[in-house]
Design an enzyme around this catalytic site. Structure first.
Site, PDB file in Angstrom:
ATOM      1  N   ILE B 470       0.822  -1.216   0.000  1.00 22.34           N
ATOM      2  CA  ILE B 470       0.000   0.000   0.000  1.00 22.34           C
ATOM      3  C   ILE B 470       0.858   1.270   0.000  1.00 22.34           C
ATOM      4  O   ILE B 470       0.367   2.363   0.232  1.00 22.34           O
ATOM      5  CB  ILE B 470      -0.998   0.004   1.169  1.00 22.34           C
ATOM      6  CG1 ILE B 470      -0.279   0.060   2.523  1.00 22.34           C
ATOM      7  CG2 ILE B 470      -1.896  -1.225   1.107  1.00 22.34           C
ATOM      8  CD1 ILE B 470      -1.228   0.281   3.700  1.00 22.34           C
ATOM      9  N   GLY B 471       2.155   1.072  -0.263  1.00 18.73           N
ATOM     10  CA  GLY B 471       3.054   2.217  -0.311  1.00 18.73           C
ATOM     11  C   GLY B 471       4.102   2.160   0.782  1.00 18.73           C
ATOM     12  O   GLY B 471       4.980   3.006   0.872  1.00 18.73           O
ATOM     13  N   GLY B 473       6.305  -0.166   1.121  1.00 20.51           N
ATOM     14  CA  GLY B 473       7.570  -0.761   0.687  1.00 20.51           C
ATOM     15  C   GLY B 473       7.672  -2.244   0.968  1.00 20.51           C
ATOM     16  O   GLY B 473       8.767  -2.809   0.971  1.00 20.51           O
ATOM     17  N   SER B 512       0.021  -2.829  11.357  1.00 24.60           N
ATOM     18  CA  SER B 512       1.483  -3.019  11.252  1.00 24.60           C
ATOM     19  C   SER B 512       1.807  -4.496  11.121  1.00 24.60           C
ATOM     20  O   SER B 512       2.694  -5.023  11.791  1.00 24.60           O
ATOM     21  CB  SER B 512       2.189  -2.435  12.489  1.00 24.60           C
ATOM     22  OG  SER B 512       1.909  -1.065  12.605  1.00 24.60           O
ATOM     23  N   GLY B 698       6.057  -5.007  13.033  1.00 24.15           N
ATOM     24  CA  GLY B 698       5.599  -4.002  12.077  1.00 24.15           C
ATOM     25  C   GLY B 698       5.975  -2.598  12.517  1.00 24.15           C
ATOM     26  O   GLY B 698       6.172  -2.326  13.699  1.00 24.15           O
ATOM     27  N   GLY B 700       4.450   0.319  10.606  1.00 22.59           N
ATOM     28  CA  GLY B 700       3.577   1.313   9.984  1.00 22.59           C
ATOM     29  C   GLY B 700       2.970   2.279  10.979  1.00 22.59           C
ATOM     30  O   GLY B 700       2.885   3.475  10.725  1.00 22.59           O
ATOM     31  N   GLU B 701       2.556   1.763  12.121  1.00 21.25           N
ATOM     32  CA  GLU B 701       1.802   2.598  13.046  1.00 21.25           C
ATOM     33  C   GLU B 701       2.602   3.244  14.182  1.00 21.25           C
ATOM     34  O   GLU B 701       2.323   4.374  14.560  1.00 21.25           O
ATOM     35  CB  GLU B 701       0.628   1.789  13.602  1.00 21.25           C
ATOM     36  CG  GLU B 701      -0.478   1.656  12.568  1.00 21.25           C
ATOM     37  CD  GLU B 701      -1.320   0.403  12.718  1.00 21.25           C
ATOM     38  OE1 GLU B 701      -0.715  -0.683  12.815  1.00 21.25           O
ATOM     39  OE2 GLU B 701      -2.549   0.495  12.736  1.00 21.25           O
TER      40      GLU B 701
END
Lengths: 145, 755
Positions: B470-471, B473, B512, B698, B700-701
């Site tokens: 989703i971007g 990577g 994440s 993860g 992401g968050e």
């Protein structure tokens, strides 16, 4: 009908009332590198160059650009900025990236060695929701590699 | 061996019990630290494609004969459709299809928020479709909306059952405290605003429904669409090769997908339903606002004796009441904790997960109240956090699989030590200060998740799995993991993802969880392929398998022999080596969490209330880092979203009608490149030895979680003003400065001699 040049090629396009340059590029010419994210001139994703000057193609009407030279991201595929963006990781989802590179290309054309401040000023109309801004700044400042 | 287990599955703090088939993870973790490829900076494998505008997003999908949908959305926050007539719309020449509440389950007869979908049309172009909406005749009965969260709680209008959590005895804890701080904190509603709006293109191909959609969860879309339509799941094919951002709002099919499906069914054509930016800001989800009434008590040495919180999540009409309580329950070693959480059901647009839902909001309240406590105790805020360090999980009573928050604190010290120097740069107008906040979050991922790897005669490997990038990577991270395990250069690996018909089940990209769920499966698949390659090489070169290894694209034997891998794979002709891998189980009886700390430096103009964030240092503990370059981008991006959340972003509603006033990107203020401070990003980078064959969690968050609190605490350090509400507009800043000034005068009045 409107005649214009896109990335060095001549085109003749139907220009009904209200047709935007972004629609013509994406739908008529299949140049989908130009993205439309807001459709009302607020985000910069649809940036293309008109005779070298960055404009928002989603609020530029097609019938007003007759005889002009349009440069889209497809016309800048080999520009050193593309490598510079990948090198610096200046993109995440990538949806704003073509517009960022088109804006940056106009900047480095007029200011070949931009400072961070100049980059932040020139690029502040190109929104990036993923927040790749620090990397974008790095990519544009060091665009020559 | 495949094993059927009944297990707890966690996504963004929501736990469900389910049956899962897992395969044991037999691979040993790699030693800590950078390896040949994993742990070293890698450029995005799809970077050029995206940068050149060659990547095909859902927004760029154009199918033969494709029609465009437009959606009639309720202009009222609460209304009843007394009459709806689609006749004129249907008769409009360029319209091919029109649907109303009787034709599609997402279309509402009693819309309960402004933006609720009521009807839709399909036409030859998006513009024509939007024009045709004017031809739909609707008679509305406008009803009184419920907009106030406190009022919703009083009326018991809830989206979820109120949640109560307690451990220990909070009253006793408060009685034991030398200092007690109480405060009400508020966070605003913020909008995701991914630059690619929510959209789907749907068409029937024979008896299969194809759904091209901008999504964070290919398989979730497949399952929900199939279930809703009563189709076997594999009759629904979901495709998303490139995705223009989601941030949590694209986990489900959404109204647009079902509208496109209904119109595709009615017209027999492919139909695109794409939200406009204004619809995006109205009806595609949001981070709900919260009200947090908090109490914290501590002994004079800083030991926390009580924490309690009443949380009201102003959810909107639908959605979920997120774990705003999470940080209070999980972050500190406090015996007496009580939280009560209400999900207020209102006539406002439904919320959706937004990058660490609940924890962003809850961390703001908790970490601010903790600094107020530190100020009253005259304790260093970092020291206060150290003294209340939790060495095991107090909610579940379990050990952590790994926790390196003390390392984060240690790495934060040099940034924290700048405090004196930063404050000294204050003048009469600009006051400067430094603040910090800790972070806790999930991010362990889990099974099931699968990957395949195909190695052809040219020695190149292709990873095949139906996940999505989703971007963040993840395509690049998966390529790195596969290349590392296979022993081939990174440029010899391709990753094919994004299509439920062309790869095995893969994890959601939320919570994440993509890297910690998918990474171990990809490594297992690569190991399976490598084992087969070595078996073949052993036969080809008459050697024992145990003396062979693959490195840098070469088959190497212990006695110094070396052959290019292509020499072995070249024997295959058109045959291929197929490796398969599955994500093993999470460690039983352990709590898998991520941790971190951020240190912010701010300058506040005490005359105008302008706040400038000048520097943020972020130190996060997410296990092994796969790609330091991509990881840094994730951290910077999270902080910048957090910066918008802290200073400029706010969805404004008309208090009477409940209508959204901030539907455009000039009204809703996202951060720009000119707003970004200096950001320093560091990682502990220690593999979690209990978690999978990678030890990676993860990322992401975590980075968005502590930013707001760190900034608010820096403002307190600079000015003495307590921030209680986000965003910190000039108005809020000036209010806080006035309140601080009044507090300063109070003791003078108390102590002043009678006139």
């Amino acid at each position: 009908m409107v005649e214009l040049r896109v990335n060095g090629h001549a085109y003749e396009l139907d220009a009904p009332v209200g047709r935007t340059l972004a629609e013509a590029l994406r739908l008529d010419l299949g140049l989908t590198g130009t993205k439309v994210a807001c459709g009302e001139g607020h985000c910069g994703a649809c940036t293309v160059q008109l005779d070298g000057v960055p404009v928002l193609s989603c609020i530029t009407l097609l019938h007003t650009v007759g005889g002009r030279e349009v440069t889209t991201i497809e016309g800048l595929a080999e520009h050193p900025l593309v490598d510079a963006f990948v090198r610096a990781d200046a993109l995440q989802c990538g949806f704003c990236t073509p517009g960022q590179i088109v804006s940056a290309a106009a900047l480095v054309e007029s200011t070949p060695q931009p400072t961070s401040e100049e980059v932040r000023h020139a690029m502040s109309g190109n929104l990036c929701r993923c927040g790749a801004y620090p990397r974008i700044e790095e990519a544009v400042v060091a665009w020559r590699g | 061996m495949a094993r059927l287990i009944r297990t707890e599955k966690e996504v963004e703090g929501r736990y469900t019990e389910q049956w899962i088939v897992v395969e044991e993870d037999v691979l040993e973790q790699w030693p800590a630290g950078p390896r040949g490829i994993v742990g070293r900076a890698a450029r995005r494998v799809d970077g050029h494609e995206r940068a050149r505008g060659q990547a095909t997003y859902t927004a760029d999908i154009s199918l033969p004969g494709m029609l465009h949908a437009a959606v009639l959305r309720s202009p009222h926050a609460r209304a009843r459709v007394k009459k709806i007539d689609l006749t004129k719309a249907r008769e409009t020449p360029w319209v091919r299809g029109a649907i109303g509440p009787d034709d599609c389950h997402v279309l509402e007869r009693e819309p309960s928020f402004q933006g609720a979908p009521v009807a839709a049309v399909a036409a030859q172009s998006a513009e024509r479709a939007r024009e045709a909406l004017d031809m739909i005749e609707v008679e509305w009965e406008v009803l009184e909306p419920l907009l106030d969260p406190d009022e919703a709680v009083r009326r018991e209008s809830f989206t979820d059952e109120p949640r109560l959590y307690a451990r220990g005895d909070v009253e006793r804890g408060q009685a034991e405290a030398d200092v007690v701080v109480e405060g009400e904190y508020r966070t605003q509603t913020v909008l995701h605003n991914a630059l690619e709006t929510h959209q789907s293109v749907c068409r029937w191909e024979g008896d299969t429904l194809e759904v091209y959609t901008s999504t964070q969860y290919i398989w979730g879309i497949r399952d929900e669409v199939a279930e809703t339509l009563g189709l076997p799941p594999d009759k629904v094919r979901v495709v998303c090769h490139f995705m223009g951002g989601g941030f949590g709002a694209k986990n489900s099919p959404g109204d647009y997908t079902f509208i496109a499906i209904a119109l595709a069914g009615q017209t027999g054509a492919a139909v695109r339903c794409a939200l406009t930016r204004r619809e995006e800001n109205l009806a595609s989800g949001n981070r709900n606002s919260t009200i947090q009434r908090l109490v914290a008590g501590a002994r004079s040495d800083g030991t926390l004796t009580a924490l309690s919180g009443e949380y009201i999540n102003a959810i909107g009409w639908d959605g979920f009441s997120g774990p705003t309580y999470g940080p209070m329950e999980m972050l500190y070693d406090c015996e007496n904790v009580r939280t009560q959480t209400f999900g207020a059901k209102l006539n406002t647009p439904p919320n959706a997960a937004f990058r660490a839902p609940g924890f962003v909001e809850g961390t703001f309240g908790l970490e601010c109240v903790l600094d107020e406590l530190a100020a009253k105790l005259d304790l260093d805020p970092l020291e206060l956090r150290r003294r209340n360090y939790a060495d095991h999980d107090l909610v579940e009573g379990r050990p952590f699989s790994s926790k390196n928050l003390l390392d984060c604190y240690r790495l934060a010290e040099p940034h924290w030590a700048r405090r004196k120097e930063v404050r000294a740069r204050s003048d009469d107008v600009w006051k400067r200060g430094v603040g910090l906040a800790s972070q806790v979050w999930y991010g362990g991922g889990g099974p099931p998740s699968y990957a395949w790897i195909r190695v052809g005669s040219d020695g190149r490997a292709t990873v095949v799995t139906a996940m999505q990038d989703i971007g963040t990577g993840t395509r690049t991270a998966m390529a790195q993991i596969a290349a590392e395990e296979l022993g081939v250069p990174l440029n010899q690996v391709r990753v094919e993802l994004g299509d439920s018909a062309r790869g095995p089940f893969a994890s959601i990209s939320a919570g994440s969880s993509t890297t910690p769920s998918m990474g171990p499966a990809v490594r297992a698949a690569a190991a399976d392929a490598k084992r087969q390659l070595i078996e073949i090489a052993a036969q080809r070169y008459h050697l024992e398998e145990r003396v062979l290894e693959i490195k840098d694209g070469q088959v190497i034997s212990a006695d110094g022999g070396s052959w290019p891998l292509e020499e072995v794979t070249g024997l295959l002709e058109d045959a291929q080596i197929l490796g398969k891998g599955a994500r093993g189980p999470n460690p039983t009886g352990m709590r898998v969490l991520t941790f971190g700390i951020q240190v912010a430096e701010v300058a506040v103009d005490v005359e105008t209330g302008e706040v400038r964030v000048e520097r943020i240092a972020a130190i996060h503990d997410v296990g092994r880092i796969i790609n330091p370059l991509g990881a840094k981008s994730q951290v910077e991006g999270g902080i910048i979203q957090g910066l918008g959340h802290t200073l400029s972003e706010e969805r404004l509603l008309d208090p009477q009608s409940g209508g959204t006033l901030t539907q455009t990107l000039d009204a809703y203020k996202l951060p720009t490149i000119a707003d970004v401070p200096e950001i320093i990003c560091e990682f502990v980078d220690k593999p979690d030895e209990h978690l999978t064959n990678l030890g990676s969690k993860g990322l992401g968050e975590p980075p968005i979680i502590p930013t707001a609190a760190a900034i608010a605490n820096a403002i307190r350090d600079a000015t003495g003003a307590d921030i209680h509400s986000l965003p910190i507009t000039r108005e809020e800043m000036l209010r806080a400065l006035r309140a601080a000034e009044e507090r300063r005068r109070e003791p003078e009045r108390v102590g002043a001699p009678p006139a």
